[in-house]
Design a protein around this motif. Structure first.
Motif, mmCIF file in Angstrom:
data_model
loop_
_atom_site.group_PDB
_atom_site.id
_atom_site.type_symbol
_atom_site.label_atom_id
_atom_site.label_comp_id
_atom_site.label_asym_id
_atom_site.label_seq_id
_atom_site.Cartn_x
_atom_site.Cartn_y
_atom_site.Cartn_z
ATOM 1 N N VAL A 43 -20.541 92.860 4.162
ATOM 2 C CA VAL A 43 -19.326 92.309 3.567
ATOM 3 C C VAL A 43 -18.304 92.145 4.675
ATOM 4 C CG1 VAL A 43 -17.452 92.675 1.919
ATOM 5 C CG2 VAL A 43 -19.776 93.391 1.329
ATOM 6 N N THR A 44 -17.895 90.903 4.921
ATOM 7 C CA THR A 44 -16.964 90.635 6.027
ATOM 8 C C THR A 44 -15.528 90.448 5.561
ATOM 9 O OG1 THR A 44 -17.458 88.273 5.891
ATOM 10 C CG2 THR A 44 -18.777 89.585 7.414
ATOM 11 N N GLY A 45 -15.328 90.316 4.232
ATOM 12 C CA GLY A 45 -13.968 90.174 3.733
ATOM 13 C C GLY A 45 -13.940 90.254 2.224
ATOM 14 N N VAL A 46 -12.815 90.768 1.707
ATOM 15 C CA VAL A 46 -12.627 90.897 0.263
ATOM 16 C C VAL A 46 -11.251 90.341 -0.085
ATOM 17 C CG1 VAL A 46 -12.554 92.464 -1.711
ATOM 18 C CG2 VAL A 46 -14.043 92.994 0.237
ATOM 19 N N ALA A 47 -11.225 89.307 -0.914
ATOM 20 C CA ALA A 47 -9.960 88.691 -1.309
ATOM 21 C C ALA A 47 -9.456 89.344 -2.594
ATOM 22 C CB ALA A 47 -10.143 87.198 -1.522
ATOM 23 N N VAL A 48 -8.241 89.869 -2.539
ATOM 24 C CA VAL A 48 -7.611 90.519 -3.693
ATOM 25 C C VAL A 48 -6.148 90.089 -3.762
ATOM 26 C CG1 VAL A 48 -9.148 92.532 -3.667
ATOM 27 C CG2 VAL A 48 -7.041 92.562 -2.312
ATOM 28 N N ARG A 49 -5.543 90.279 -4.916
ATOM 29 C CA ARG A 49 -4.126 89.914 -5.062
ATOM 30 C C ARG A 49 -3.208 90.981 -4.498
ATOM 31 N NH1 ARG A 49 -3.245 88.333 -11.217
ATOM 32 N NH2 ARG A 49 -4.686 90.077 -11.464
ATOM 33 N N ARG A 50 -3.580 92.253 -4.653
ATOM 34 C CA ARG A 50 -2.709 93.351 -4.217
ATOM 35 C C ARG A 50 -3.525 94.335 -3.365
ATOM 36 N NH1 ARG A 50 -1.367 92.187 -9.533
ATOM 37 N NH2 ARG A 50 -2.883 93.708 -10.303
ATOM 38 N N PRO A 51 -3.554 94.123 -2.061
ATOM 39 C CA PRO A 51 -4.363 94.985 -1.188
ATOM 40 C C PRO A 51 -4.047 96.474 -1.319
ATOM 41 C CG PRO A 51 -3.653 93.035 0.010
ATOM 42 C CD PRO A 51 -2.929 93.010 -1.312
ATOM 43 N N HIS A 52 -2.794 96.805 -1.598
ATOM 44 C CA HIS A 52 -2.428 98.222 -1.670
ATOM 45 C C HIS A 52 -3.068 98.932 -2.861
ATOM 46 C CE1 HIS A 52 0.495 96.315 -4.398
ATOM 47 N NE2 HIS A 52 0.575 97.497 -5.000
ATOM 48 N N LYS A 53 -3.630 98.165 -3.778
ATOM 49 C CA LYS A 53 -4.299 98.746 -4.944
ATOM 50 C C LYS A 53 -5.751 99.125 -4.642
ATOM 51 C CE LYS A 53 -1.126 98.129 -8.274
ATOM 52 N NZ LYS A 53 -0.622 99.198 -9.173
ATOM 53 N N HIS A 54 -6.174 98.918 -3.384
ATOM 54 C CA HIS A 54 -7.580 99.156 -3.038
ATOM 55 C C HIS A 54 -7.701 100.093 -1.833
ATOM 56 C CE1 HIS A 54 -9.049 96.054 -5.817
ATOM 57 N NE2 HIS A 54 -7.940 95.416 -5.503
ATOM 58 N N PRO A 55 -7.238 101.332 -1.986
ATOM 59 C CA PRO A 55 -7.340 102.281 -0.871
ATOM 60 C C PRO A 55 -8.780 102.663 -0.545
ATOM 61 C CG PRO A 55 -6.627 103.408 -2.876
ATOM 62 C CD PRO A 55 -6.600 101.930 -3.169
ATOM 63 N N GLU A 56 -9.707 102.370 -1.471
ATOM 64 C CA GLU A 56 -11.114 102.722 -1.244
ATOM 65 C C GLU A 56 -11.790 101.801 -0.225
ATOM 66 O OE1 GLU A 56 -11.271 99.459 -4.297
ATOM 67 O OE2 GLU A 56 -9.944 101.161 -3.846
ATOM 68 N N LEU A 57 -11.136 100.674 0.111
ATOM 69 C CA LEU A 57 -11.722 99.706 1.039
ATOM 70 C C LEU A 57 -11.007 99.740 2.383
ATOM 71 C CD1 LEU A 57 -12.186 96.608 -1.296
ATOM 72 C CD2 LEU A 57 -13.887 98.307 -0.647
#
Length: 434
Positions: A43-57
């Protein structure tokens, strides 16, 4: 050595419950997936609306710029955003650039599948979508590949876990629809806004995909007749029980042949009574099951968890492995098969059966008046039962198969009879010989 090969680079669009599970499994089992694919999967990238909601990545994987991620140096785009836009534009962008796609987006496929398939064909890219219908259940690939040499005549199933939970609970407890819907929400089986589920939109999109694959014909969600379960009452459940049946919200896709031998396709979603000994009647809770009738293979049933993070992630990862294998060997997966181009029947011209419950006056001749209405519309009666007296008098009629329009017209005329106080309920009957 596998680890020395160029990795399959994956861009993930959306990272909710399913996406998080996909990333977790890929990161926890890299050697296992590399062995299955023949090359590392990264996985080279993950597009999300709110990056701060994904501390697991890892922070370096996250981006809010989906378009740039799709345009980047990736081989496979996995779309878990849902909805039509921006998913449609992003996937077309990927496919036109020759990048393969895995998606779980039933609504998009049901409306714009042909556009996506055309883009994939033009560039030679793959598009896989097992997770779009029935979660973890391997269903679309058998229709698309295993049964490609057979002739499928019917696909009928329970493809929405929320409505199946509600109807199962109503059957077992006797509670009303509203009470059971509230309980389903408290238990997490129903969304805060359950409209897509209870009004049949979710199941209709899935029916369009199933019909398209089964009959090699392009069927869209707008071609699917749709009725939800909000009008299903405790009385309907009780009436079904009295006839040793259960009520289920069914997606039904039929190949119909008329008297002249002309074939067409029918696709519909609605509540129906089915016999308690039918395999679908025993599917309880939030589970899904689909019953397939094929000319050579006979009757097949696919059963399992139709939703949830881990089950849906299983289907997504299965597609990812298949696409990645194709990339490693420079192969291609199955393409769209719409060669049959069968016309899609309207609901009125679709053969169905009805269960009709009438509140009638307790006086001589009522049954003959009702029966004459069926006779006028050339609708044959299978079962008739009269019960109660006085203000409690009622009449239950189950028909043989007839065109739905004829059945509907019959019910409308019966409702105008002086002897009929009320048409209490009307529900279709499925799953048994007419």
């Amino acid at each position: 050595m596998i680890e020395d090969r160029e990795p399959i680079r994956v861009a993930l669009l959306g990272c909710g419950t399913v996406g998080t599970e996909v990333v977790r499994l890929l990161r926890d089992r890299p050697e296992e997936f590399a062995a299955r694919v023949g090359a590392p999967v990264r996985v080279t990238g993950v597009a999300v609306r709110r990056p701060h909601k994904h501390p697991e990545l890892p922070e370096e994987l996250l981006t809010t710029d989906s378009a740039s991620l799709v345009d980047g140096d990736v081989d496979l785009v996995v779309e878990l955003i849902g909805g039509i836009e921006p998913a449609r534009s992003l996937l077309l962008r990927a496919l036109r650039a020759g990048k393969s796609v895995v998606t779980a987006n039933k609504a998009l496929l049901a409306e714009y599948g042909s556009e996506l398939y055309a883009a994939a064909d033009a560039s030679g890219a793959d598009i896989y979508f097992e997770a779009s219908v029935a979660g973890a259940i391997p269903l679309l690939r058998p229709l698309r590949e295993s049964l490609a040499g057979d002739r499928i005549n019917r696909v009928m199933g329970i493809v929405n876990g929320t409505t199946n939970y509600i109807l199962s609970a109503m059957d077992s407890t006797g509670a009303s629809y509203s009470e059971t819907l509230e309980e389903a929400g408290q238990l997490g089986y129903a969304e805060a806004d359950p409209t897509a589920d209870v009004d049949g939109f979710d199941a209709a999109a899935k029916a369009a995909i199933l019909a398209s694959l089964a009959f090699h014909t392009r069927v869209t969600a707008t071609d699917v007749h749709r009725e939800g379960i909000s009008g299903t009452s405790a009385g309907d459940i009780t009436a079904a029980q009295a006839l040793d049946r259960r009520v289920k919200l069914l997606a039904i896709c039929d190949r119909v042949t008329d008297e002249e031998g002309n074939e067409s396709v029918s696709a519909r979603v609605h509540p129906a009574m089915i016999p308690r000994d039918h395999p679908l009647a025993g599917v309880g809770g939030a589970f899904n099951a689909v019953f397939v009738e094929a000319e050579s293979a006979g009757q097949l049933m696919f059963y399992g968890q139709g939703a949830g993070g881990a089950p849906t992630a299983s289907a997504v990862l299965g597609d990812m492995v298949a696409v990645a294998r194709n990339l490693v060997v420079s192969g291609k997966g199955p393409r769209e098969s719409a060669h049959a181009q069968l016309p899609v029947r309207s609901m009125g011209q679709t053969p169905t059966r009805y269960h009709i419950s009438l509140d009638v006056a307790d006086k001589p001749g009522v049954l003959s008046q009702v029966a004459s209405m069926f006779n006028e519309h050339d609708v044959s009666i299978s079962v008739v039962r009269q019960q109660g007296r006085g203000a409690e008098a009622s009449l239950v009629v189950v028909t043989h198969t007839a065109l739905d329009a004829a059945l509907k017209s019959t019910v409308e005329e019966i409702a105008r009879l002086d002897a009929v106080r009320e048409v209490v309920s009307v529900m279709r009957v499925e799953g048994e010989l007419s």
